[in-house]
Design an enzyme around this catalytic site. Structure first.
Site, mmCIF file in Angstrom:
data_model
loop_
_atom_site.group_PDB
_atom_site.id
_atom_site.type_symbol
_atom_site.label_atom_id
_atom_site.label_comp_id
_atom_site.label_asym_id
_atom_site.label_seq_id
_atom_site.Cartn_x
_atom_site.Cartn_y
_atom_site.Cartn_z
ATOM 1 N N TYR A 40 52.018 66.667 38.159
ATOM 2 C CA TYR A 40 53.035 65.803 37.559
ATOM 3 C C TYR A 40 54.409 66.002 38.204
ATOM 4 O O TYR A 40 55.302 65.190 38.043
ATOM 5 C CB TYR A 40 53.153 66.043 36.044
ATOM 6 C CG TYR A 40 51.930 65.599 35.251
ATOM 7 C CD1 TYR A 40 50.877 64.929 35.848
ATOM 8 C CD2 TYR A 40 51.843 65.853 33.886
ATOM 9 C CE1 TYR A 40 49.766 64.537 35.134
ATOM 10 C CE2 TYR A 40 50.729 65.463 33.155
ATOM 11 C CZ TYR A 40 49.695 64.800 33.782
ATOM 12 O OH TYR A 40 48.591 64.412 33.064
ATOM 13 N N ASP B 123 35.281 69.576 34.087
ATOM 14 C CA ASP B 123 34.343 68.548 33.607
ATOM 15 C C ASP B 123 33.400 69.139 32.555
ATOM 16 O O ASP B 123 33.133 68.523 31.519
ATOM 17 C CB ASP B 123 33.564 67.902 34.765
ATOM 18 C CG ASP B 123 33.131 68.897 35.825
ATOM 19 O OD1 ASP B 123 33.561 70.068 35.780
ATOM 20 O OD2 ASP B 123 32.332 68.523 36.713
ATOM 21 N N LYS C 220 39.092 73.550 38.583
ATOM 22 C CA LYS C 220 38.116 72.753 39.343
ATOM 23 C C LYS C 220 37.939 73.456 40.689
ATOM 24 O O LYS C 220 38.118 72.857 41.762
ATOM 25 C CB LYS C 220 38.648 71.309 39.466
ATOM 26 C CG LYS C 220 37.662 70.309 40.015
ATOM 27 C CD LYS C 220 36.533 69.952 39.070
ATOM 28 C CE LYS C 220 35.555 69.008 39.739
ATOM 29 N NZ LYS C 220 34.275 68.880 39.017
ATOM 30 N N ASP D 199 44.539 66.680 24.210
ATOM 31 C CA ASP D 199 44.435 65.466 23.391
ATOM 32 C C ASP D 199 43.024 65.320 22.826
ATOM 33 O O ASP D 199 42.844 64.955 21.660
ATOM 34 C CB ASP D 199 44.797 64.221 24.204
ATOM 35 C CG ASP D 199 46.260 63.847 24.031
ATOM 36 O OD1 ASP D 199 47.043 64.741 23.655
ATOM 37 O OD2 ASP D 199 46.612 62.678 24.266
#
Ligand code: NAD
Length: 358
Positions: free
Chosen positions: A141, A224, A192, A252
């Site tokens: 970000y 994942d 990951k 979330d």
């Protein structure tokens, strides 16, 4: 010792839910020996309306000098047409980066009384209590370079950069290991590493830190798989630590396992455990001014503030227990009521928590 707290009610339901949180702080002062000095300041749309900016200079300076900050929520349709840098949400983002609040703590707790509110089966989620520690000021970000460029063949190409330095990983790792120590002593680091070099480094650094925190049981999981496990068997997790984007998504998902957005607090901490505490929900313009918003996420944010920034752990326990007592008594705001249950408004819910604390 008197703790200095900055109160930022913000917009929409922010002032309504904050009034109930202040009542809780008041009763902790009058009945339980807490000493706080509270100073209020405008932020978000309220900051823009009062001073022409979502983070007025005076608000930033008051927040800087506080031991902790309690925020309601910001935003609303009346400010959506402003230039981007003047919108309410920018006030919040700037506050987080100005105060270097890099460690975002997002608990997903499901009170057993509310197991019916989740979309998952009650036995899968009842008693759920996970803490997601998300890195908040780095990663993709914020990485440079970023942008949308024109390729030679005339096609547009969007690009972002995922970067984490060793020190950034160590900083969030330390935050997570310390929290795991205070809970059940289990930490799952999510990355990951099978695909991304950044994650390879992430895993190396966290593993190395695991030697230092040998009392914490450390595990690693690919993101994942973590997403799948969160909905399959969420109670296997205690503390999860992860980067900015993975944390954004997983927290979330975890929050929604509980089914009640009006119940969940959050914290964003700096390296000295100074923090900003806020409910995870927004300013709910659709119900603002009606006196029906659930104040419990904000009241539970007070509990987190007592625990993580003010070191008043016994009082944090008391506030959380009081919320449990109120739920046990069957009191519900509309967002957490099952079919046919009677509901109460914001003030009655706040009063009930205060009564349970008296
Ligand atoms: P929201 O969280 O405000 O509302 C989503 C839904 O949940 C609405 O139906 C609302 O009524 C309900 N809800 C939220 N909090 C509740 C509570 N305490 N009690 C009962 N019901 C509650 O999200 P949104 O509608 O997407 O956003 C509204 C505004 O809030 C936007 O301007 C958005 O940018 C802003 N926002 C701010 C923050 C923040 O301040 N940290 C976070 C998210 C969204």
């Amino acid at each position: 010792m008197t703790h200095k707290i900055t109160i930022l009610p913000g917009d929409g339901i922010g002032p309504e839910i904050m009034a109930e949180a202040i009542k809780v702080l008041d009763v902790l002062q009058s009945a339980h020996g807490l000493s706080v000095a509270m100073e209020q300041a405008p932020v978000g749309g309220a900051g823009y309306d009062a001073h022409g900016h979502p983070l007025p200079a005076e608000t930033l300076s008051v927040a800087r000098s506080a031991d902790a900050i309690l925020l309601g929520s910001v935003g609303g349709p009346q400010w959506e047409t402003l230039e981007r840098h003047l919108r309410p949400e920018q006030g919040l983002l700037t506050l987080r980066s100005e105060l270097s609040l890099f460690s975002n703590l997002r608990p997903a707790i499901l009170y057993p009384q509310l197991a019916g509110a989740s979309t998952l089966k009650p036995e899968v989620v009842s008693g759920l209590d996970i803490m997601i520690v998300r890195e908040l000021t780095g990663g993709i970000y914020f990485g440079q370079p970023r942008g949308i460029r024109q390729l030679e063949n005339g096609e547009s190409q969007g690009f972002n950069t995922l970067v984490y330095s060793e020190s950034e990983i160590e900083r969030i790792g330390r935050s997570a290991f310390e929290i795991a120590r205070k809970r059940s002593g289990r930490l799952c680091s999510v990355d990951k590493a099978n695909v991304l070099e950044v994650s390879e480094l992430w895993r190396q650094v966290i593993t190395r830190m695991g030697d230092e925190y040998s009392d914490v049981e450390l595990s690693h999981m690919y993101v994942d798989n973590a997403a799948m496990q969160l909905v399959r068997e969420p109670k296997q997790f205690d503390v999860i630590v992860t980067g900015n984007m993975f944390g954004d998504i997983l927290s979330d998902a975890a929050a929604m396992l509980t089914g009640s957005i009006g119940m969940l607090p959050s914290a964003s901490l700096d390296c000295n455990n100074k923090g900003m505490y806020e409910p995870i929900h927004g300013s709910a313009p659709d119900i603002a001014g009606q006196g029906v918003a659930n104040p419990l996420a904000t009241i539970l944010s007070v509990a987190m503030m007592l625990r993580y920034s003010l070191n008043e752990v016994a009082l944090a326990d008391r506030v959380e227990a009081a919320v449990g007592t109120v739920l046990d008594s069957g009191l519900r705001t509309a967002d957490i009521a099952s079919d046919g249950m009677q509901t109460v408004g914001t003030t009655a819910m706040g009063d009930a928590v205060v009564a349970a604390l008296q």
